[in-house]
Design a protein around this motif. Structure first.
Motif, mmCIF file in Angstrom:
data_model
loop_
_atom_site.group_PDB
_atom_site.id
_atom_site.type_symbol
_atom_site.label_atom_id
_atom_site.label_comp_id
_atom_site.label_asym_id
_atom_site.label_seq_id
_atom_site.Cartn_x
_atom_site.Cartn_y
_atom_site.Cartn_z
ATOM 1 N N PHE A 22 8.611 5.703 4.140
ATOM 2 C CA PHE A 22 7.528 5.750 5.238
ATOM 3 C C PHE A 22 8.148 6.571 6.339
ATOM 4 N N ALA A 23 8.478 7.795 6.072
ATOM 5 C CA ALA A 23 8.927 8.803 6.607
ATOM 6 C C ALA A 23 8.213 9.152 8.132
ATOM 7 N N LEU A 24 6.880 8.928 7.915
ATOM 8 C CA LEU A 24 5.909 9.282 8.857
ATOM 9 C C LEU A 24 5.805 8.068 9.786
ATOM 10 N N GLU A 25 5.432 6.880 9.197
ATOM 11 C CA GLU A 25 4.623 5.896 10.148
ATOM 12 C C GLU A 25 5.756 4.671 10.161
ATOM 13 N N GLY A 26 7.236 4.792 9.675
ATOM 14 C CA GLY A 26 8.048 3.896 9.840
ATOM 15 C C GLY A 26 8.437 3.452 11.112
ATOM 16 N N PRO A 27 9.037 2.471 11.270
ATOM 17 C CA PRO A 27 9.613 1.966 12.678
ATOM 18 C C PRO A 27 10.388 3.064 13.370
ATOM 19 N N ARG A 28 11.147 3.768 12.482
ATOM 20 C CA ARG A 28 11.832 5.037 13.112
ATOM 21 C C ARG A 28 11.533 6.127 12.470
ATOM 22 N N ALA B 227 8.313 16.170 -0.446
ATOM 23 C CA ALA B 227 8.553 17.354 0.288
ATOM 24 C C ALA B 227 8.002 17.043 1.815
ATOM 25 N N LEU B 228 6.901 16.189 1.781
ATOM 26 C CA LEU B 228 6.533 15.994 3.169
ATOM 27 C C LEU B 228 7.242 15.124 4.049
ATOM 28 N N GLY B 229 7.964 14.245 3.291
ATOM 29 C CA GLY B 229 8.712 13.090 3.885
ATOM 30 C C GLY B 229 10.103 14.198 4.494
ATOM 31 N N LEU B 230 10.522 15.292 3.662
ATOM 32 C CA LEU B 230 11.839 15.842 4.044
ATOM 33 C C LEU B 230 11.330 16.692 5.000
ATOM 34 N N ALA B 231 9.875 17.373 5.072
ATOM 35 C CA ALA B 231 9.421 18.108 6.276
ATOM 36 C C ALA B 231 9.631 17.551 7.660
ATOM 37 N N SER B 232 9.377 15.993 7.755
ATOM 38 C CA SER B 232 9.511 15.494 8.865
ATOM 39 C C SER B 232 11.054 15.637 9.472
ATOM 40 N N HIS B 233 12.042 16.043 8.824
ATOM 41 C CA HIS B 233 13.279 16.189 9.346
ATOM 42 C C HIS B 233 13.309 17.568 9.843
ATOM 43 N N ALA C 80 0.773 -1.185 -0.004
ATOM 44 C CA ALA C 80 0.016 0.038 0.031
ATOM 45 C C ALA C 80 0.791 1.211 -0.042
ATOM 46 N N ASN C 81 0.298 2.274 -0.643
ATOM 47 C CA ASN C 81 0.852 3.532 -0.482
ATOM 48 C C ASN C 81 1.377 3.867 0.811
ATOM 49 N N SER C 82 2.414 4.841 1.095
ATOM 50 C CA SER C 82 2.720 5.174 2.508
ATOM 51 C C SER C 82 1.833 6.522 2.693
ATOM 52 N N ILE C 83 1.975 7.039 3.895
ATOM 53 C CA ILE C 83 1.316 8.159 4.191
ATOM 54 C C ILE C 83 1.692 9.463 3.154
#
Length: 450
Positions: A228-234, A179-185, A2-5
């Motif tokens: 999986f920058a948002l919901e991944g195990p880390r 861009a949303l994944g990069l924002a998590s950093h 499935a697609n990631s968030i």
């Protein structure tokens, strides 16, 4: 798989057609624009730090400071205007994420729309989608984030700013997801500000506005982020909220727009205290009570809100940041004066207010939902008044928000006609070729030339 968030949300931002955004969402965007721009103008004297930083940056002048119309770089404008929107603590609120989406989203979107020559409709679309992403990322995770010492509004703000920026930059779904994944950093911001009553809270949302643009620019330039920058195990939720279960809220079906859940603040205080203040002022008016008639006041709040940093604070008060968070101070001020104005928050040692504040007790009550409350007052005559707030505060109709903006005219240094001009400009913004008319209207109200 499935697609990631971030993939799901990136697709939502990039592929949603303008025609698919509802009229009710556009109406709420207009209400929030009038409200947030009015409180930003009324906060000009209060926010000077981000303004001075933005003024000092040497960059191509492509965007405007709402403080005084000075032209600066896009990132600097987003930073300073984001802080300005939040300077009075009166910008809009999304209750389910304990966030203030307008400051980071509108500041980032306005700066980029000006730079890129976007139409008024494109700007509004970006704002609505920015709210959507911020609120989806944050909703139902705010309590976990808060319990770990973070400030939810600061942590989630960058996602809305990045989404709005990506939309205006016309990034595709894959780029927007990155861009949303990069924002998590770059997400961050601590609640220690409320614990100490320190003054940096507006900068937190200015950082979010600026950093959201940086995340979108990085994706535009080819940067990629973990799938999986948002919901991944880390990932983000694990680090910020301690969550490892499947995340369903960010991917929920789009049955309404998150901006339709947003509320605006009648008072320059914490969102948690808007309902109690309105209810208390109503009780005092309807019952004909003065502070001398009140022996004690019990404020019942949802346990999360009662325990929120800064709410149950009897003083002493170090700053206006502390007073605007304190249920005791704000309700004590309402008992004393029948109101809460911005200048009241500066009266840290006012003996009359402190005497009334001492009558207020905060009681955590599980049966009360967030953003609702119950007030019980024991009177000197031996009576008891028991009232509940059971309707949401802060969802005015467009004509009501015009009256609110007009009420701030004196603090801004403008007349009611100027505030009506602002509301009229926003009402027709969807048909405007660009956002220059809106910016010209805002900087022409109560400012001096740079």
């Amino acid at each position: 798989m499935a697609n990631s968030i971030t993939e799901f949300l990136g697709d939502l931002v990039a592929t949603t057609a303008s025609a698919d955004i509802s009229a009710s969402a556009r109406q709420r965007a207009g209400v929030s624009l009038v409200h947030n721009l009015a409180v930003a103008m009324a906060g000009r004297r209060r926010e000077q730090v981000a303004y001075r930083i933005a003024q000092s940056e040497q960059a191509t002048s492509l965007a405007t400071l709402l403080h005084n119309g000075a032209r600066v770089g896009v990132d600097a404008a987003a930073f300073a205007n984001g802080a300005l929107f939040h300077a009075r603590s009166q910008d809009d609120t999304h209750p389910d994420s304990t966030s203030h989406p307008g400051a980071p989203v509108m500041a980032a979107a306005l700066a980029l729309a000006e730079e890129r020559g976007a139409s008024g409709r494109d700007f509004i679309d970006a704002v609505i989608l920015g709210y959507e992403i911020l609120c989806r990322v944050g909703r139902d995770f705010d309590q976990q984030v808060t319990q770990r010492g973070y400030r939810a509004a600061a942590v989630f703000g960058i996602f809305g700013a990045a989404a709005a920026a990506a939309r205006l930059m016309r990034l595709d779904a894959v780029q927007t997801g990155h861009a949303l994944g990069l924002a998590s950093h770059m997400a961050g911001g601590l609640a220690q500000v409320w614990h100490e009553g320190s003054a940096e809270f507006p900068l937190q949302l200015g950082f979010a506005a600026r950093n959201g643009i940086i995340a979108a620019r990085a994706a535009e330039a080819g940067a990629t982020a973990a799938t999986f920058a948002l919901e991944g195990p880390r990932g983000f939720y694990h680090a910020y909220a301690g969550m490892t279960a499947a995340m369903t809220e960010p991917r929920a079906e789009l049955d309404h727009w998150q901006i339709e859940e947003v509320t605006v603040k009648p008072y320059p205080a914490c969102a948690i205290l808007q309902g109690p203040l309105q209810l208390l002022c109503r009780i005092l008016d309807e019952e004909g009570l003065s502070c001398a008639d009140v022996v004690c006041l019990e404020l019942q709040l949802n346990p999360y809100e009662a325990a929120y940093t800064g709410i149950d604070n009897r003083g002493p008060f170090a700053s206006a940041t502390a007073t605007k968070m304190s249920a005791q101070f704000c309700l004590g001020n309402a008992l004393t004066y029948g109101r809460l104005a911005l200048h009241d928050l500066e009266e840290l040692g006012n003996p009359d207010v402190l005497a009334q504040a001492d009558k207020v007790r905060v009681v955590p009550t599980p049966s009360i939902a967030e953003r609702f409350c119950r007030i019980r007052i024991r009177t000197r005559a031996g009576g008891e008044i028991d009232r509940c707030l059971d309707t949401p505060v802060g969802r005015p109709h467009p004509e009501e928000i015009r009256a609110f903006a007009a009420g701030l005219a004196g603090e801004i240094g403008a007349g009611a006609a100027a505030m009506e001009r602002l509301a009229a400009t926003i009402e027709t913004l969807g048909d405007a070729r660009d956002v220059h008319g809106l910016i010209k209207t805002v900087v022409g109200i109560g400012t001096k030339a740079p």
